[in-house]
Design a protein around this motif. Structure first.
Motif, PDB file in Angstrom:
ATOM      1  N   THR A   1       0.835  -1.198   0.000  1.00 54.28           N
ATOM      2  CA  THR A   1       0.000   0.000   0.000  1.00 54.28           C
ATOM      3  C   THR A   1       0.867   1.244   0.000  1.00 54.28           C
TER       4      THR A   1
ATOM      5  N   LEU B   1       2.400   1.647  -3.414  1.00 55.31           N
ATOM      6  CA  LEU B   1       1.399   2.117  -4.369  1.00 55.31           C
ATOM      7  C   LEU B   1       1.107   3.603  -4.164  1.00 55.31           C
TER       8      LEU B   1
ATOM      9  N   VAL C   1      -2.991   2.294 -12.552  1.00 55.43           N
ATOM     10  CA  VAL C   1      -3.522   2.457 -11.195  1.00 55.43           C
ATOM     11  C   VAL C   1      -4.645   1.454 -10.952  1.00 55.43           C
TER      12      VAL C   1
ATOM     13  N   PHE D   1      -4.571  -1.623  -8.224  1.00 56.16           N
ATOM     14  CA  PHE D   1      -5.563  -1.815  -7.160  1.00 56.16           C
ATOM     15  C   PHE D   1      -6.205  -3.194  -7.233  1.00 56.16           C
TER      16      PHE D   1
ATOM     17  N   TYR E   1      -3.623  -5.593  -5.946  1.00 58.92           N
ATOM     18  CA  TYR E   1      -3.519  -5.475  -4.491  1.00 58.92           C
ATOM     19  C   TYR E   1      -4.699  -6.135  -3.798  1.00 58.92           C
ATOM     20  N   PHE E   2      -5.907  -5.995  -4.348  1.00 61.29           N
ATOM     21  CA  PHE E   2      -7.083  -6.644  -3.754  1.00 61.29           C
ATOM     22  C   PHE E   2      -6.896  -8.161  -3.717  1.00 61.29           C
TER      23      PHE E   2
END
Length: 87
Positions: free
Chosen positions: A17, A20, A34, A38, A41-42
């Motif tokens: 995080t 990022l 982006v 995301f 990352y999820f």
């Protein structure tokens, strides 16, 4: 990877995080990058939660896919994020 340790779990959860956010604030990513970041990352974050739940023996490995069901892991929130045992 031993995610029974709350410190290691948080480190692995928060470090991407911060990376990022650094890339976002430095305009190093395009809009589509982006969105992809995301989504990745999820998937990563939910996988970490699933691995931790398995290592804590709160779920069976066959139930790993359920961590991707929205809000399913909220019933394990205390164990995941605070290290408390269910009563």
């Amino acid at each position: 990877m031993n995610l029974k340790s709350l410190t290691e779990f948080y480190l692995l959860k928060i470090a991407p995080t911060l990376l990022l956010l650094n890339l976002l604030f430095n305009d190093a990513l395009t809009d589509s990058e982006v969105i992809i970041a995301f989504v990745v990352y999820f998937v990563y974050s939910q996988a970490l939660s699933g691995i931790r739940l398995i290592q804590l023996k709160l779920i069976q490995p066959k139930d790993f896919f359920k961590v991707y069901i929205p809000f399913w892991t909220t019933k394990f929130q205390e164990e995941l994020f605070f290290g408390k045992k269910q009563t």
